[in-house]
Design a protein around this motif. Sequence first.
Motif, PDB file in Angstrom:
ATOM      1  N   MET A  41      43.831  18.334 -12.320  1.00 26.95           N
ATOM      2  CA  MET A  41      43.539  17.003 -12.508  1.00 26.95           C
ATOM      3  C   MET A  41      43.794  16.681 -14.049  1.00 26.95           C
ATOM      4  O   MET A  41      43.827  15.833 -14.593  1.00 26.95           O
ATOM      5  CB  MET A  41      42.273  16.654 -11.772  1.00 26.95           C
ATOM      6  CG  MET A  41      42.489  16.637 -10.438  1.00 26.95           C
ATOM      7  SD  MET A  41      43.862  15.086  -9.814  1.00 26.95           S
ATOM      8  CE  MET A  41      42.756  13.673 -10.392  1.00 26.95           C
ATOM      9  N   ASN A  42      42.935  17.602 -14.813  1.00 25.90           N
ATOM     10  CA  ASN A  42      42.700  17.627 -16.276  1.00 25.90           C
ATOM     11  C   ASN A  42      44.108  17.512 -16.866  1.00 25.90           C
ATOM     12  O   ASN A  42      44.232  16.876 -18.008  1.00 25.90           O
ATOM     13  CB  ASN A  42      41.941  18.838 -16.802  1.00 25.90           C
ATOM     14  CG  ASN A  42      41.552  18.458 -18.169  1.00 25.90           C
ATOM     15  OD1 ASN A  42      41.121  17.672 -18.472  1.00 25.90           O
ATOM     16  ND2 ASN A  42      41.849  19.563 -19.094  1.00 25.90           N
ATOM     17  N   LEU A  43      45.126  18.233 -16.555  1.00 25.87           N
ATOM     18  CA  LEU A  43      46.418  18.364 -17.071  1.00 25.87           C
ATOM     19  C   LEU A  43      47.096  17.060 -16.977  1.00 25.87           C
ATOM     20  O   LEU A  43      47.738  16.376 -17.684  1.00 25.87           O
ATOM     21  CB  LEU A  43      47.462  19.348 -16.474  1.00 25.87           C
ATOM     22  CG  LEU A  43      48.713  19.581 -16.917  1.00 25.87           C
ATOM     23  CD1 LEU A  43      48.436  20.130 -18.572  1.00 25.87           C
ATOM     24  CD2 LEU A  43      49.273  20.752 -15.994  1.00 25.87           C
ATOM     25  N   ILE A  44      46.896  16.430 -15.643  1.00 23.14           N
ATOM     26  CA  ILE A  44      47.483  14.988 -15.436  1.00 23.14           C
ATOM     27  C   ILE A  44      46.740  13.769 -16.177  1.00 23.14           C
ATOM     28  O   ILE A  44      47.549  13.016 -16.699  1.00 23.14           O
ATOM     29  CB  ILE A  44      47.289  14.493 -13.814  1.00 23.14           C
ATOM     30  CG1 ILE A  44      47.970  15.773 -13.123  1.00 23.14           C
ATOM     31  CG2 ILE A  44      47.838  13.104 -13.743  1.00 23.14           C
ATOM     32  CD1 ILE A  44      47.808  15.502 -11.484  1.00 23.14           C
ATOM     33  N   ARG A  45      45.503  14.131 -16.454  1.00 26.80           N
ATOM     34  CA  ARG A  45      44.802  13.195 -17.432  1.00 26.80           C
ATOM     35  C   ARG A  45      45.040  13.137 -18.794  1.00 26.80           C
ATOM     36  O   ARG A  45      45.468  12.141 -19.314  1.00 26.80           O
ATOM     37  CB  ARG A  45      43.343  13.284 -17.243  1.00 26.80           C
ATOM     38  CG  ARG A  45      42.463  12.554 -17.944  1.00 26.80           C
ATOM     39  CD  ARG A  45      40.913  12.746 -17.817  1.00 26.80           C
ATOM     40  NE  ARG A  45      40.786  14.147 -18.436  1.00 26.80           N
ATOM     41  CZ  ARG A  45      40.570  14.517 -19.842  1.00 26.80           C
ATOM     42  NH1 ARG A  45      40.782  13.810 -20.688  1.00 26.80           N
ATOM     43  NH2 ARG A  45      40.525  15.829 -20.022  1.00 26.80           N
ATOM     44  N   LEU A  46      45.317  14.435 -19.054  1.00 23.12           N
ATOM     45  CA  LEU A  46      46.086  14.564 -20.436  1.00 23.12           C
ATOM     46  C   LEU A  46      47.409  14.057 -20.869  1.00 23.12           C
ATOM     47  O   LEU A  46      47.701  13.474 -21.979  1.00 23.12           O
ATOM     48  CB  LEU A  46      45.883  16.189 -20.883  1.00 23.12           C
ATOM     49  CG  LEU A  46      44.605  16.828 -21.079  1.00 23.12           C
ATOM     50  CD1 LEU A  46      44.639  18.240 -21.460  1.00 23.12           C
ATOM     51  CD2 LEU A  46      43.801  16.035 -22.562  1.00 23.12           C
ATOM     52  N   THR A  47      48.175  13.953 -19.849  1.00 23.61           N
ATOM     53  CA  THR A  47      49.368  13.789 -20.055  1.00 23.61           C
ATOM     54  C   THR A  47      49.532  12.322 -19.979  1.00 23.61           C
ATOM     55  O   THR A  47      50.159  11.778 -20.659  1.00 23.61           O
ATOM     56  CB  THR A  47      50.532  14.395 -18.703  1.00 23.61           C
ATOM     57  OG1 THR A  47      50.368  15.606 -18.698  1.00 23.61           O
ATOM     58  CG2 THR A  47      51.768  13.816 -18.574  1.00 23.61           C
ATOM     59  N   LEU A  48      48.659  11.729 -18.998  1.00 24.26           N
ATOM     60  CA  LEU A  48      49.008  10.257 -18.981  1.00 24.26           C
ATOM     61  C   LEU A  48      48.119   9.865 -20.216  1.00 24.26           C
ATOM     62  O   LEU A  48      48.677   8.583 -20.642  1.00 24.26           O
ATOM     63  CB  LEU A  48      47.988   9.576 -17.673  1.00 24.26           C
ATOM     64  CG  LEU A  48      48.608  10.030 -16.285  1.00 24.26           C
ATOM     65  CD1 LEU A  48      47.455   9.466 -15.179  1.00 24.26           C
ATOM     66  CD2 LEU A  48      49.989   9.227 -16.149  1.00 24.26           C
ATOM     67  N   SER A  49      47.293  10.427 -20.801  1.00 24.61           N
ATOM     68  CA  SER A  49      46.608   9.690 -22.046  1.00 24.61           C
ATOM     69  C   SER A  49      47.721   9.718 -23.211  1.00 24.61           C
ATOM     70  O   SER A  49      47.788   8.802 -23.859  1.00 24.61           O
ATOM     71  CB  SER A  49      45.515  10.682 -22.417  1.00 24.61           C
ATOM     72  OG  SER A  49      44.844  10.282 -23.730  1.00 24.61           O
ATOM     73  N   ASN A  50      48.415  11.056 -23.264  1.00 27.26           N
ATOM     74  CA  ASN A  50      49.707  10.994 -24.250  1.00 27.26           C
ATOM     75  C   ASN A  50      50.653   9.960 -24.186  1.00 27.26           C
ATOM     76  O   ASN A  50      51.120   9.330 -24.997  1.00 27.26           O
ATOM     77  CB  ASN A  50      50.034  12.166 -24.339  1.00 27.26           C
ATOM     78  CG  ASN A  50      49.288  13.311 -25.169  1.00 27.26           C
ATOM     79  OD1 ASN A  50      48.984  13.231 -26.222  1.00 27.26           O
ATOM     80  ND2 ASN A  50      48.821  14.359 -24.390  1.00 27.26           N
ATOM     81  N   LEU A  51      50.851   9.763 -22.625  1.00 31.32           N
ATOM     82  CA  LEU A  51      52.039   8.843 -22.212  1.00 31.32           C
ATOM     83  C   LEU A  51      51.708   7.331 -22.696  1.00 31.32           C
ATOM     84  O   LEU A  51      52.490   6.514 -23.259  1.00 31.32           O
ATOM     85  CB  LEU A  51      52.192   8.955 -20.751  1.00 31.32           C
ATOM     86  CG  LEU A  51      53.336   7.830 -20.439  1.00 31.32           C
ATOM     87  CD1 LEU A  51      54.674   8.199 -21.059  1.00 31.32           C
ATOM     88  CD2 LEU A  51      53.775   8.146 -18.777  1.00 31.32           C
ATOM     89  N   LYS A  52      50.167   6.899 -22.390  1.00 25.96           N
ATOM     90  CA  LYS A  52      49.832   5.651 -22.899  1.00 25.96           C
ATOM     91  C   LYS A  52      49.767   5.559 -24.362  1.00 25.96           C
ATOM     92  O   LYS A  52      50.368   4.378 -24.755  1.00 25.96           O
ATOM     93  CB  LYS A  52      48.378   5.513 -22.242  1.00 25.96           C
ATOM     94  CG  LYS A  52      48.015   5.393 -20.861  1.00 25.96           C
ATOM     95  CD  LYS A  52      46.711   5.257 -20.363  1.00 25.96           C
ATOM     96  CE  LYS A  52      46.557   5.136 -19.014  1.00 25.96           C
ATOM     97  NZ  LYS A  52      45.267   5.032 -18.419  1.00 25.96           N
ATOM     98  N   ARG A  53      49.548   6.512 -24.944  1.00 29.44           N
ATOM     99  CA  ARG A  53      49.720   6.544 -26.600  1.00 29.44           C
ATOM    100  C   ARG A  53      51.165   6.257 -27.130  1.00 29.44           C
ATOM    101  O   ARG A  53      51.146   5.320 -27.839  1.00 29.44           O
ATOM    102  CB  ARG A  53      49.080   7.850 -27.031  1.00 29.44           C
ATOM    103  CG  ARG A  53      49.053   7.878 -28.683  1.00 29.44           C
ATOM    104  CD  ARG A  53      48.524   8.897 -29.209  1.00 29.44           C
ATOM    105  NE  ARG A  53      49.309  10.318 -28.689  1.00 29.44           N
ATOM    106  CZ  ARG A  53      50.121  10.824 -29.262  1.00 29.44           C
ATOM    107  NH1 ARG A  53      50.728  10.254 -30.343  1.00 29.44           N
ATOM    108  NH2 ARG A  53      50.966  11.731 -28.898  1.00 29.44           N
TER     109      ARG A  53
END
Length: 355
Positions: free
Chosen positions: A1-13
């Motif tokens: 879940m943490n990996l998905i959250r970090l990926t989505l965070s970078n994608l949003k950026r």
Amino acid sequence: MNLIRLTLSNLKRYLKTPGITLTLILMPSILIFMVTSFSPGSEESIYTPSIAIVCNRDGKYEKELLKELNAQDMVYDFTMENKALDKLKNNDISSVFVLNNSFSSDIDNLIRPSIKEYKTQDGGGSIWAESKIENFITNSLKFNFDPSLNSKIITTKVTENKSLVTGNAMVSVLLISYCMYINASYLGKDLLDLRSSNVLRRMISTKNKDFELIFSIFFALFLIQALTYSFILVFLNLLFNFNFTSSSIMLVVANSFVSTGLIIASARLFKTEIAMTLVSIVYSILSMILSLPLVITSLSEDFAFLNNIAKLTPIYWTLESLNTGNILLPLISLILIGLVFVTAGSFKLRDFAKN
């Protein structure tokens, strides 16, 4: 879940950075619009040069050649040769090819038929047509001499009818793939900015693992490209009805993976934005030049060594897939090229953040 959250965070950026999204969308869109707007007539006109053929249209080999050239609408009998030459004088066409009356019988008797060519000074499109005609004659003579020597004739005809896309659609996929590698430097600059602004230092000081941080950045880079360029394909399909297939999107996604690997590798190996920009531009141009033999078949015979070098580039396999309709081998090749870049770009995040 943490990996998905970090990926989505970078994608949003990335999505919230107008410069990145606009660059990814505008460059291929403008190029495709310019090419499709200024190309004459139908989809296939991009590849069909403005030529005329004077020949015996009922001949066995003449019919096959006209199909390969897609020039059935510009065929003249020998009695109308002057009409074809008048069109050439008026610059309505760029070349006139006159096949001798014994074209088919010559090939059956293993004699290379004679061809006269008249063209304008610039001769636009004549190189393409000359290459196709010479290649057709050579293959036909080989096949008549010994069918086992030229099984490619049958294969080519079959795969040609199964090509993934044609005309404007083919050009669009190719231009999107080309722009992808040009834009790699812009996305690579974002990695350098993260380092220079000490954002990476702050990221590694958190409880997140280095692997999670690196993979989330890598996956976000892949997603922003795959989603953006796939969106362009879908939009063009809705707007112009280019008839893209699912295989076209698969090619774009595979190229996105290669481009992401190129970004990671160039960010590690080349520390400045200027160096990354030069590398991505030179790599894109070289890939396109080396892949020309797939379009101009005479180059494939004259510079056979280029084919082997070109196979190391993603543009080659993209063109190969678009030309033949074969998707499996090009996809595997693109993934392998991407893995090479990813391996070359593998780095320890802490070292990259400090340097």
